[in-house]
Design a protein around this motif. Structure first.
Motif, PDB file in Angstrom:
ATOM      1  N   MET A  58       0.376  -6.738 -95.646  1.00 13.00           N
ATOM      2  CA  MET A  58       0.958  -5.450 -95.329  1.00 13.00           C
ATOM      3  C   MET A  58       1.342  -4.731 -96.624  1.00 13.00           C
ATOM      4  SD  MET A  58       4.374  -4.359 -93.278  1.00 13.00           S
ATOM      5  CE  MET A  58       4.006  -4.671 -91.593  1.00 13.00           C
ATOM      6  N   ILE A  59       1.241  -3.455 -96.609  1.00  6.26           N
ATOM      7  CA  ILE A  59       1.550  -2.628 -97.775  1.00  6.26           C
ATOM      8  C   ILE A  59       3.062  -2.474 -97.920  1.00  6.26           C
ATOM      9  CG2 ILE A  59       1.362  -0.298 -98.731  1.00  6.26           C
ATOM     10  CD1 ILE A  59      -1.267   0.009 -97.310  1.00  6.26           C
ATOM     11  N   ASN A  60       3.532  -2.532 -99.153  1.00  6.14           N
ATOM     12  CA  ASN A  60       4.920  -2.211 -99.454  1.00  6.14           C
ATOM     13  C   ASN A  60       4.972  -0.686 -99.539  1.00  6.14           C
ATOM     14  OD1 ASN A  60       7.383  -1.630-100.626  1.00  6.14           O
ATOM     15  ND2 ASN A  60       7.333  -3.365-102.021  1.00  6.14           N
ATOM     16  N   SER A  61       5.184  -0.046 -98.396  1.00  8.01           N
ATOM     17  CA  SER A  61       5.093   1.412 -98.333  1.00  8.01           C
ATOM     18  C   SER A  61       6.169   2.093 -99.163  1.00  8.01           C
ATOM     19  CB  SER A  61       5.119   1.901 -96.883  1.00  8.01           C
ATOM     20  OG  SER A  61       6.290   1.491 -96.240  1.00  8.01           O
ATOM     21  N   ASN A  62       7.345   1.478 -99.301  1.00  7.39           N
ATOM     22  CA  ASN A  62       8.394   2.082-100.126  1.00  7.39           C
ATOM     23  C   ASN A  62       7.966   2.143-101.588  1.00  7.39           C
ATOM     24  OD1 ASN A  62      10.139   2.572 -98.007  1.00  7.39           O
ATOM     25  ND2 ASN A  62      11.141   0.599 -98.195  1.00  7.39           N
ATOM     26  N   ALA A  63       7.337   1.073-102.075  1.00 11.73           N
ATOM     27  CA  ALA A  63       6.855   1.064-103.459  1.00 11.73           C
ATOM     28  C   ALA A  63       5.743   2.101-103.648  1.00 11.73           C
ATOM     29  CB  ALA A  63       6.368  -0.323-103.847  1.00 11.73           C
ATOM     30  N   LEU A  64       4.852   2.203-102.672  1.00 11.90           N
ATOM     31  CA  LEU A  64       3.773   3.187-102.756  1.00 11.90           C
ATOM     32  C   LEU A  64       4.342   4.604-102.747  1.00 11.90           C
ATOM     33  CD1 LEU A  64       0.785   3.948-102.829  1.00 11.90           C
ATOM     34  CD2 LEU A  64       0.761   3.745-100.329  1.00 11.90           C
ATOM     35  N   LYS A  65       5.276   4.863-101.851  1.00 11.70           N
ATOM     36  CA  LYS A  65       5.893   6.194-101.782  1.00 11.70           C
ATOM     37  C   LYS A  65       6.614   6.524-103.083  1.00 11.70           C
ATOM     38  CE  LYS A  65       6.470   6.082 -96.789  1.00 11.70           C
ATOM     39  NZ  LYS A  65       7.435   5.930 -95.691  1.00 11.70           N
ATOM     40  N   LEU A  73      -2.784   2.916-111.028  1.00 10.39           N
ATOM     41  CA  LEU A  73      -1.767   1.870-110.917  1.00 10.39           C
ATOM     42  C   LEU A  73      -2.022   0.757-111.932  1.00 10.39           C
ATOM     43  CD1 LEU A  73      -1.607   1.451-107.031  1.00 10.39           C
ATOM     44  CD2 LEU A  73      -0.039   2.754-108.491  1.00 10.39           C
ATOM     45  N   SER A  74      -0.938   0.219-112.452  1.00 10.28           N
ATOM     46  CA  SER A  74      -1.035  -0.951-113.323  1.00 10.28           C
ATOM     47  C   SER A  74      -1.265  -2.189-112.464  1.00 10.28           C
ATOM     48  CB  SER A  74       0.267  -1.120-114.113  1.00 10.28           C
ATOM     49  OG  SER A  74       1.325  -1.471-113.232  1.00 10.28           O
ATOM     50  N   ASP A  75      -1.574  -3.307-113.107  1.00 11.36           N
ATOM     51  CA  ASP A  75      -1.720  -4.568-112.373  1.00 11.36           C
ATOM     52  C   ASP A  75      -0.432  -4.900-111.627  1.00 11.36           C
ATOM     53  OD1 ASP A  75      -4.277  -4.856-113.377  1.00 11.36           O
ATOM     54  OD2 ASP A  75      -3.722  -6.326-114.902  1.00 11.36           O
ATOM     55  N   GLU A  76       0.696  -4.738-112.313  1.00 10.86           N
ATOM     56  CA  GLU A  76       1.993  -5.063-111.715  1.00 10.86           C
ATOM     57  C   GLU A  76       2.275  -4.173-110.497  1.00 10.86           C
ATOM     58  OE1 GLU A  76       5.022  -7.416-111.059  1.00 10.86           O
ATOM     59  OE2 GLU A  76       3.669  -7.729-112.733  1.00 10.86           O
ATOM     60  N   GLN A  77       2.021  -2.890-110.609  1.00 13.06           N
ATOM     61  CA  GLN A  77       2.233  -1.979-109.486  1.00 13.06           C
ATOM     62  C   GLN A  77       1.323  -2.342-108.314  1.00 13.06           C
ATOM     63  OE1 GLN A  77       1.476   1.564-111.844  1.00 13.06           O
ATOM     64  NE2 GLN A  77       3.487   2.357-111.268  1.00 13.06           N
ATOM     65  N   THR A  78       0.087  -2.679-108.612  1.00 15.14           N
ATOM     66  CA  THR A  78      -0.870  -3.055-107.568  1.00 15.14           C
ATOM     67  C   THR A  78      -0.378  -4.296-106.826  1.00 15.14           C
ATOM     68  OG1 THR A  78      -2.679  -2.122-108.877  1.00 15.14           O
ATOM     69  CG2 THR A  78      -3.281  -3.623-107.097  1.00 15.14           C
ATOM     70  N   LYS A  79       0.076  -5.282-107.563  1.00 17.26           N
ATOM     71  CA  LYS A  79       0.607  -6.497-106.939  1.00 17.26           C
ATOM     72  C   LYS A  79       1.819  -6.181-106.062  1.00 17.26           C
ATOM     73  CE  LYS A  79      -0.493  -9.430-110.790  1.00 17.26           C
ATOM     74  NZ  LYS A  79       0.073 -10.290-111.831  1.00 17.26           N
ATOM     75  N   GLU A  80       2.735  -5.382-106.598  1.00 11.74           N
ATOM     76  CA  GLU A  80       3.962  -5.052-105.859  1.00 11.74           C
ATOM     77  C   GLU A  80       3.663  -4.316-104.562  1.00 11.74           C
ATOM     78  OE1 GLU A  80       8.075  -2.475-106.347  1.00 11.74           O
ATOM     79  OE2 GLU A  80       6.674  -2.530-108.021  1.00 11.74           O
ATOM     80  N   ILE A  81       2.721  -3.402-104.609  1.00 11.48           N
ATOM     81  CA  ILE A  81       2.426  -2.571-103.440  1.00 11.48           C
ATOM     82  C   ILE A  81       1.572  -3.324-102.403  1.00 11.48           C
ATOM     83  CG2 ILE A  81       1.211  -0.498-102.646  1.00 11.48           C
ATOM     84  CD1 ILE A  81       2.041   0.777-105.371  1.00 11.48           C
ATOM     85  N   PHE A  82       0.564  -4.035-102.866  1.00  4.81           N
ATOM     86  CA  PHE A  82      -0.417  -4.590-101.924  1.00  4.81           C
ATOM     87  C   PHE A  82      -0.381  -6.096-101.721  1.00  4.81           C
ATOM     88  CE2 PHE A  82      -2.267  -0.677-103.701  1.00  4.81           C
ATOM     89  CZ  PHE A  82      -2.399   0.049-102.542  1.00  4.81           C
ATOM     90  N   PHE A  83       0.222  -6.827-102.647  1.00  2.00           N
ATOM     91  CA  PHE A  83       0.130  -8.285-102.564  1.00  2.00           C
ATOM     92  C   PHE A  83       1.474  -9.003-102.652  1.00  2.00           C
ATOM     93  CE2 PHE A  83      -3.849  -6.682-104.469  1.00  2.00           C
ATOM     94  CZ  PHE A  83      -4.720  -7.055-103.458  1.00  2.00           C
ATOM     95  N   ALA A  84       2.555  -8.286-102.423  1.00  2.00           N
ATOM     96  CA  ALA A  84       3.888  -8.913-102.515  1.00  2.00           C
ATOM     97  C   ALA A  84       4.257  -9.613-101.215  1.00  2.00           C
ATOM     98  CB  ALA A  84       4.934  -7.862-102.858  1.00  2.00           C
TER      99      ALA A  84
END
Length: 67
Positions: A1-8, A56-67
């Motif tokens: 599931m997407i971390n929608s708050n981080a994406l927003k 997006l950086s690697d870290e942002q990508t992980k936080e949003i999509f793979f956390a």
């Protein structure tokens, strides 16, 4: 599931919103919200598209999509 708050948060920092992202991806607003809520799955290809669009950086990508 997407971390929608981080994406927003990323979208807001860049001066955009979910509707803008949906348009960039060629999705309807409703379809984008279904992906954000987990009602429909997001594919790896879609993750890569969003990553490219938002630079997006690697870290942002992980936080949003793979956390």
């Amino acid at each position: 599931m997407i971390n929608s708050n981080a994406l927003k948060s990323v979208l807001i920092m860049q001066g955009h919103n979910i509707e803008w992202l949906a348009e960039e991806l060629g999705y309807t607003r409703a379809n984008m919200y279904k992906k954000l809520s987990g009602e429909t799955k997001i594919t790896l290809n879609e993750v890569m598209q969003i990553r490219k669009i938002l630079d997006l950086s690697d870290e942002q990508t992980k936080e949003i999509f793979f956390a």
